[in-house]
Design an enzyme around this catalytic site. Sequence first.
Site, PDB file in Angstrom:
ATOM      1  N   ARG A 104       0.002   2.279 134.374  1.00 35.80           N
ATOM      2  CA  ARG A 104      -0.324   3.645 133.937  1.00 35.80           C
ATOM      3  C   ARG A 104      -0.576   4.443 135.213  1.00 35.80           C
ATOM      4  O   ARG A 104      -1.479   4.128 135.987  1.00 35.80           O
ATOM      5  CB  ARG A 104      -1.562   3.654 133.034  1.00 35.80           C
ATOM      6  CG  ARG A 104      -2.068   5.066 132.780  1.00 35.80           C
ATOM      7  CD  ARG A 104      -3.097   5.141 131.678  1.00 35.80           C
ATOM      8  NE  ARG A 104      -2.458   5.006 130.383  1.00 35.80           N
ATOM      9  CZ  ARG A 104      -3.051   5.325 129.227  1.00 35.80           C
ATOM     10  NH1 ARG A 104      -4.287   5.791 129.211  1.00 35.80           N
ATOM     11  NH2 ARG A 104      -2.413   5.185 128.081  1.00 35.80           N
ATOM     12  N   HIS A 131       5.328   8.438 127.519  1.00 33.10           N
ATOM     13  CA  HIS A 131       4.386   7.444 126.979  1.00 33.10           C
ATOM     14  C   HIS A 131       5.117   6.620 125.911  1.00 33.10           C
ATOM     15  O   HIS A 131       4.809   6.687 124.714  1.00 33.10           O
ATOM     16  CB  HIS A 131       3.163   8.156 126.377  1.00 33.10           C
ATOM     17  CG  HIS A 131       1.996   7.262 126.121  1.00 33.10           C
ATOM     18  ND1 HIS A 131       1.952   5.929 126.497  1.00 33.10           N
ATOM     19  CD2 HIS A 131       0.790   7.499 125.508  1.00 33.10           C
ATOM     20  CE1 HIS A 131       0.798   5.409 126.135  1.00 33.10           C
ATOM     21  NE2 HIS A 131       0.076   6.335 125.535  1.00 33.10           N
ATOM     22  N   GLN A 134       3.373   4.260 123.133  1.00 36.03           N
ATOM     23  CA  GLN A 134       2.754   4.944 122.003  1.00 36.03           C
ATOM     24  C   GLN A 134       3.776   5.186 120.891  1.00 36.03           C
ATOM     25  O   GLN A 134       3.464   5.113 119.699  1.00 36.03           O
ATOM     26  CB  GLN A 134       2.142   6.277 122.447  1.00 36.03           C
ATOM     27  CG  GLN A 134       1.421   7.002 121.338  1.00 36.03           C
ATOM     28  CD  GLN A 134       0.170   6.277 120.865  1.00 36.03           C
ATOM     29  OE1 GLN A 134      -0.670   5.899 121.671  1.00 36.03           O
ATOM     30  NE2 GLN A 134       0.037   6.066 119.563  1.00 36.03           N
ATOM     31  N   ASP A 219      -1.132  16.367 120.209  1.00 30.20           N
ATOM     32  CA  ASP A 219      -1.786  15.648 121.313  1.00 30.20           C
ATOM     33  C   ASP A 219      -2.719  16.650 122.002  1.00 30.20           C
ATOM     34  O   ASP A 219      -2.670  17.860 121.707  1.00 30.20           O
ATOM     35  CB  ASP A 219      -0.712  15.119 122.288  1.00 30.20           C
ATOM     36  CG  ASP A 219      -1.278  14.225 123.384  1.00 30.20           C
ATOM     37  OD1 ASP A 219      -2.432  13.771 123.270  1.00 30.20           O
ATOM     38  OD2 ASP A 219      -0.548  13.983 124.377  1.00 30.20           O
ATOM     39  N   CYS A 259      -1.945  10.426 119.152  1.00 31.81           N
ATOM     40  CA  CYS A 259      -2.056   9.190 119.940  1.00 31.81           C
ATOM     41  C   CYS A 259      -3.498   8.850 120.280  1.00 31.81           C
ATOM     42  O   CYS A 259      -3.799   7.702 120.579  1.00 31.81           O
ATOM     43  CB  CYS A 259      -1.199   9.296 121.194  1.00 31.81           C
ATOM     44  SG  CYS A 259      -1.743  10.559 122.371  1.00 31.81           S
ATOM     45  N   ARG A 287      -0.745  -0.189 118.260  1.00 37.30           N
ATOM     46  CA  ARG A 287      -0.485  -0.384 119.697  1.00 37.30           C
ATOM     47  C   ARG A 287      -0.486  -1.886 119.996  1.00 37.30           C
ATOM     48  O   ARG A 287       0.347  -2.377 120.758  1.00 37.30           O
ATOM     49  CB  ARG A 287      -1.564   0.323 120.541  1.00 37.30           C
ATOM     50  CG  ARG A 287      -1.541   1.853 120.459  1.00 37.30           C
ATOM     51  CD  ARG A 287      -0.285   2.447 121.067  1.00 37.30           C
ATOM     52  NE  ARG A 287      -0.091   2.044 122.441  1.00 37.30           N
ATOM     53  CZ  ARG A 287      -0.692   2.617 123.499  1.00 37.30           C
ATOM     54  NH1 ARG A 287      -1.498   3.644 123.321  1.00 37.30           N
ATOM     55  NH2 ARG A 287      -0.460   2.198 124.725  1.00 37.30           N
TER      56      ARG A 287
HETATM   57  N1  NVA Z   1      -1.016  13.391 126.908  1.00 35.48           N
HETATM   58  C1  NVA Z   1      -2.167  12.552 127.050  1.00 35.48           C
HETATM   59  C2  NVA Z   1      -1.998  11.250 126.338  1.00 35.48           C
HETATM   60  C3  NVA Z   1      -3.175  10.325 126.396  1.00 35.48           C
HETATM   61  C4  NVA Z   1      -2.931   8.995 125.740  1.00 35.48           C
HETATM   62  C5  NVA Z   1      -2.435  12.314 128.525  1.00 35.48           C
HETATM   63  O1  NVA Z   1      -1.480  12.105 129.283  1.00 35.48           O
HETATM   64  O2  NVA Z   1      -3.589  12.364 128.937  1.00 35.48           O
HETATM   65  N1   CP Z   2      -3.186   6.634 123.175  1.00 32.94           N
HETATM   66  C1   CP Z   2      -3.542   6.055 124.327  1.00 32.94           C
HETATM   67  O1   CP Z   2      -2.718   5.695 125.165  1.00 32.94           O
HETATM   68  O2   CP Z   2      -4.887   5.851 124.477  1.00 32.94           O
HETATM   69  P1   CP Z   2      -5.663   5.398 125.793  1.00 32.94           P
HETATM   70  O3   CP Z   2      -5.564   6.509 126.787  1.00 32.94           O
HETATM   71  O4   CP Z   2      -7.066   5.148 125.319  1.00 32.94           O
HETATM   72  O5   CP Z   2      -5.028   4.148 126.332  1.00 32.94           O
END
Ligand code: NVA
Ligand code: CP
Length: 300
Positions: A104, A131, A134, A219, A259, A287
């Site tokens: 990540r 992502h 997800q 989101d 998500c 997930r």
């Molecule tokens: N769009 C959000 C998704 C979090 C799972 C982010 O990138 O923070």
């Molecule tokens: N939806 C998702 O990826 O959650 P986290 O940021 O908690 O991993």
Amino acid sequence: MTVRHFLTLNDLSRDELRGLIQRAIELKAKQKSGDIFEPLKNKVLGMVFEKSSTRTRVSFETGMVQFGGHAIFLSPRDTQLGRGEPIEDSARVLSRMVDIIMIRTFEHEKIQLFADHSQVPVINALTNEYHPCQLLADMQTYVEHRGNISGKRVAWIGDGNNMCHSYINAAKQFDFQLHIAAPEGYLPDAQIFADGDSHATLAESPAVAATDADLVVTDVWASMGQEEEQTARERAFTDYQVTPALMKLAKPDALFMHCLPAHRGEEVAAEVIDGAQSVVWDEAENRLHSQKALLEFLIG
Ligand code: NVA
Ligand code: CP
């Protein structure tokens, strides 16, 4: 043999993705029945997190334990990754020790570079641009509740962000129609949008996008790394909250997904996320199951 990675949904064929969703449903049933299934005994997943996570970390780590393997959490704070060791070198070294790696991070190019120098499969656990993990959970959740998503109408309300981009990829791969309502200045990337062929279209308002939708998705307004834009984004996105009135425009049996983490009163009203059409808790749980299917597929 070339190593398969999962950096975007486009790394798998349509049939492979469909197979993965079916396998996720099977693995979920297996788990629920108490069946011990350990195909990844002695296998190790390296988990590199340069951003926070609740669901992604716990689902990958739990999935590896249930499969009889192990997961190692690596943060830039405690590894040489945070002290400037080149990504190429980190990839070469880590991939000589572990069997699969999940990352990540921020720029998508970073994970691409890592994958180019890795001897083992690399999974995108979120970048600024995508992502994909997800989306596996979202597709599994849709199938479990409503069956095949092919030919359905999906509304994306809000930021043209990493999740929106993966929804554009999914629209093409799973053959549904995506209607995106995003404010000016926050539209999805033009190239990713164009690559969705005619499966993604821009709607002039949230109401237009949501009308007759089978699934409504949103989101956060400010993603990780955009914290200082919060106030400006709250202003830009005022008219982009998923409200009960917006859900009324969708089909009566439409589902709502997010998500998570969610901000009630910003991108979604509490009555929607906590209401009868919301499947966000199944979506979060999936997930675990869908990523187990992914790990099994990639490690083989
Ligand atoms: N769009 C959000 C998704 C979090 C799972 C982010 O990138 O923070
Ligand atoms: N939806 C998702 O990826 O959650 P986290 O940021 O908690 O991993």
